[in-house]
Design a protein around this motif. Structure first.
Motif, PDB file in Angstrom:
ATOM      1  N   SER A   1      -3.034  -0.269  -7.697  1.00 17.70           N
ATOM      2  CA  SER A   1      -3.820  -0.023  -6.486  1.00 17.70           C
ATOM      3  C   SER A   1      -4.360  -1.301  -5.872  1.00 17.70           C
ATOM      4  CB  SER A   1      -4.999   0.878  -6.828  1.00 17.70           C
ATOM      5  OG  SER A   1      -5.883   0.158  -7.688  1.00 17.70           O
ATOM      6  N   SER A   2      -3.640  -2.413  -6.034  1.00 20.41           N
ATOM      7  CA  SER A   2      -4.207  -3.670  -5.525  1.00 20.41           C
ATOM      8  C   SER A   2      -4.480  -3.585  -4.027  1.00 20.41           C
ATOM      9  CB  SER A   2      -3.277  -4.840  -5.832  1.00 20.41           C
ATOM     10  OG  SER A   2      -2.086  -4.723  -5.088  1.00 20.41           O
TER      11      SER A   2
ATOM     12  N   TYR B   1      -7.071   4.518 -11.098  1.00 23.61           N
ATOM     13  CA  TYR B   1      -6.509   3.200 -10.777  1.00 23.61           C
ATOM     14  C   TYR B   1      -6.375   2.401 -12.066  1.00 23.61           C
ATOM     15  CZ  TYR B   1      -7.392   3.678  -5.691  1.00 23.61           C
ATOM     16  OH  TYR B   1      -7.391   4.050  -4.371  1.00 23.61           O
TER      17      TYR B   1
ATOM     18  N   PHE C   1       1.758   7.175  -6.284  1.00 17.77           N
ATOM     19  CA  PHE C   1       0.712   8.196  -6.466  1.00 17.77           C
ATOM     20  C   PHE C   1       1.320   9.589  -6.261  1.00 17.77           C
ATOM     21  CE2 PHE C   1      -3.179  10.195  -4.169  1.00 17.77           C
ATOM     22  CZ  PHE C   1      -3.697  10.709  -5.344  1.00 17.77           C
TER      23      PHE C   1
ATOM     24  N   GLY D   1     -10.983   6.076  -4.246  1.00 20.05           N
ATOM     25  CA  GLY D   1     -10.091   6.263  -5.396  1.00 20.05           C
ATOM     26  C   GLY D   1      -9.162   7.465  -5.229  1.00 20.05           C
ATOM     27  N   PRO D   2      -8.492   7.863  -6.335  1.00 13.48           N
ATOM     28  CA  PRO D   2      -7.524   8.967  -6.271  1.00 13.48           C
ATOM     29  C   PRO D   2      -8.109  10.290  -5.765  1.00 13.48           C
ATOM     30  CG  PRO D   2      -7.204   7.697  -8.277  1.00 13.48           C
ATOM     31  CD  PRO D   2      -8.458   7.178  -7.647  1.00 13.48           C
TER      32      PRO D   2
ATOM     33  N   LEU E   1      -4.296  -0.343  -2.049  1.00 12.67           N
ATOM     34  CA  LEU E   1      -4.996   0.904  -1.698  1.00 12.67           C
ATOM     35  C   LEU E   1      -6.492   0.793  -1.947  1.00 12.67           C
ATOM     36  CD1 LEU E   1      -2.576   3.651  -3.119  1.00 12.67           C
ATOM     37  CD2 LEU E   1      -2.929   3.063  -0.705  1.00 12.67           C
ATOM     38  N   SER E   2      -6.873   0.102  -3.028  1.00 10.32           N
ATOM     39  CA  SER E   2      -8.296   0.055  -3.378  1.00 10.32           C
ATOM     40  C   SER E   2      -9.103  -0.791  -2.395  1.00 10.32           C
ATOM     41  CB  SER E   2      -8.490  -0.464  -4.806  1.00 10.32           C
ATOM     42  OG  SER E   2      -7.927  -1.749  -4.937  1.00 10.32           O
TER      43      SER E   2
ATOM     44  N   ASN F   1     -14.149  -0.674  -7.354  1.00 13.06           N
ATOM     45  CA  ASN F   1     -12.778  -0.171  -7.216  1.00 13.06           C
ATOM     46  C   ASN F   1     -12.674   1.291  -7.648  1.00 13.06           C
ATOM     47  OD1 ASN F   1     -11.509  -2.621  -6.262  1.00 13.06           O
ATOM     48  ND2 ASN F   1     -12.010  -3.455  -8.260  1.00 13.06           N
TER      49      ASN F   1
ATOM     50  N   GLU G   1       2.455   1.772  -3.431  1.00 15.35           N
ATOM     51  CA  GLU G   1       1.451   2.322  -4.346  1.00 15.35           C
ATOM     52  C   GLU G   1       1.204   3.799  -4.053  1.00 15.35           C
ATOM     53  OE1 GLU G   1      -1.030  -1.901  -4.848  1.00 15.35           O
ATOM     54  OE2 GLU G   1      -1.869  -0.279  -3.633  1.00 15.35           O
ATOM     55  N   HIS G   2       1.152   4.129  -2.767  1.00 16.47           N
ATOM     56  CA  HIS G   2       0.889   5.517  -2.369  1.00 16.47           C
ATOM     57  C   HIS G   2       2.065   6.418  -2.739  1.00 16.47           C
ATOM     58  CE1 HIS G   2      -0.220   8.946   0.205  1.00 16.47           C
ATOM     59  NE2 HIS G   2      -1.451   8.489   0.068  1.00 16.47           N
TER      60      HIS G   2
ATOM     61  N   ALA H   1       0.846  -1.210   0.000  1.00 15.38           N
ATOM     62  CA  ALA H   1       0.000   0.000   0.000  1.00 15.38           C
ATOM     63  C   ALA H   1       0.873   1.249   0.000  1.00 15.38           C
ATOM     64  CB  ALA H   1      -0.924  -0.008   1.213  1.00 15.38           C
TER      65      ALA H   1
END
Length: 401
Positions: free
Chosen positions: A379-380, A357, A56, A388-389, A382-383, A341, A52-53, A49
């Motif tokens: 985003s496996s 995503y 982002f 979402g974003p 985070l989602s 998602n 992924e962040h 996570a």
């Protein structure tokens, strides 16, 4: 540096400054027994996570966006001893701890930490065993709950114009999240001289959450009357904004189904260009909307109720033809999956340039066909938080259109 200002007059103007929260130990403190209490459906793997962040944040920075972190801003706001004491007292008092002894132990434990570690710990939650109590395996182990929803920085406070709504959250689990915003805007060296107007305060009895607040233009706001936001809160906010003489002249209250799938207005539609929106097909029937305007002379709100399709209402108030881009192309299975998602929870960082995503690949392909530049992110993990974003970002400054 002093005197940062809030400046958000659209959903799509070039994004210049944003607040994120990098997921922390609060995610590791989720267990199956307490998912419902903490508003999660699943347990993200923190290591991934965070990767992924970080990706982002990098996408944003590579596109000229200054990224600020909630945890760092909070720590900088409560460095002063007196402020830190106020902050600790407020955070602890909202945990609903009855016993004085437990309160003192938590205070002592948190006081002993360096400021940034203290803030991280408050976010992560405090276990009984950390302050010297025995943990019974069958009892709830936390004296202070973790705050796993914090990486959705959109909800606790929201920028509108030159001010913010410091939100009163619907669920007890998320109520404490807004304390961070309160201290940042009141005490942070870069904000305290700016006198950021508060359009709504966290102490008000009615609830409102940032995912329901959309700035469609410098004249039009859209706010969802949803599972998490009360109409009374929207009217209080609207009156404060109108009375302050901001450029906004209409607040559109969208009545959306009070169910989890439509949790916030921004899970149903988001603006991605001057005339384009991504939309969850489930919202496409007839909608009830209340247009709120202001009678300057009598200082009164005027309310007009109307019904119509999303397209018709948006076209009317934005004074242009609007294109709705359906999540998953409107296919029942694809849109259902991609909506789960957050396929319609898109973050515009400039007109027609969005972060999404990558797993919502059907929606992303459709956006591409509409000449929208898509910056997709993995985003496996985070989602799993169901946001979402747009949910994960709180703009503080956007350039005017």
């Amino acid at each position: 540096m002093s005197g940062r200002n809030i400046h958000v007059y659209s959903e799509i103007g070039n994004l210049k400054t944003v607040v994120l929260h990098r997921p922390g130990e609060e995610i590791e403190n989720l267990t199956p027994d307490y998912l419902e209490r903490l508003l999660f459906d699943d347990i993200p793997f923190l290591k991934v996570a965070r990767e992924e962040h970080d990706n982002f944040a990098k996408i944003l920075q590579n596109n000229g966006v200054e990224v600020l972190y909630l945890e760092k801003l909070t720590a900088e706001s409560v460095e002063c001893k007196e402020v830190k004491e106020l902050f600790l007292s407020e955070v602890i008092s909202e945990c609903g701890i009855e016993k004085k002894e437990e309160i003192e132990k938590i205070k002592e434990f948190l006081r002993a930490l360096p400021t940034k570690a203290m803030v991280d710990k408050i976010m992560a939650g405090v276990r009984k065993k950390e302050v010297g109590y025995k943990e019974d395996f069958n009892e709830y182990p936390f004296l202070m709950d973790p705050m796993p929803n914090l990486y959705f920085t959109r909800d606790p406070f929201a920028s509108i114009g030159k001010g913010i709504t410091l939100n009163s959250m619907r669920t007890r689990t998320r109520r404490r999240e807004t304390i961070f915003g309160k201290y940042i805007f009141k005490y942070h060296p870069e904000f305290k001289g700016s006198n950021v107007p508060l359009w709504y305060d966290r102490s008000h009895q009615y609830n409102i959450e940032g995912g329901d607040e959309l700035v469609l233009s410098n004249e039009i706001l859209a706010v969802g009357h949803s599972e998490r936001t009360d109409k009374e809160a929207i009217l209080t906010m609207a009156k404060n904004i109108f009375e302050a003489g901001e450029s906004f002249n209409t607040v559109l209250i969208f009545d959306i189904p009070k169910i989890r799938a439509f949790m916030h207005l921004d899970t149903v539609f988001t603006m991605i260009d001057h005339d384009k929106f991504t939309v969850h097909p489930g919202i496409e029937g007839s909608l009830k909307v209340t247009a709120v305007t202001f009678d300057e002379k009598n200082k009164e709100l005027i309310m007009n109720e109307e019904e119509g399709s999303l397209e018709k209402i948006l076209s009317k108030y934005l004074k242009k033809d609007i294109t709705l881009i359906r999540c998953g192309g409107g296919d029942r299975i694809i849109s259902g999956r991609e909506q789960w998602n957050d396929g319609s929870n898109t973050l515009a960082i400039a007109p027609g340039k969005v972060v999404t995503y990558e797993r919502n690949y059907i929606t992303n392909e459709i956006l591409d066909k509409y000449n929208v530049t898509v910056l997709s992110m993995a985003s496996s993990e985070l989602s799993r938080g169901r946001g979402g974003p747009r949910c994960m970002s709180m703009p503080l400054y956007r350039e005017d259109l």
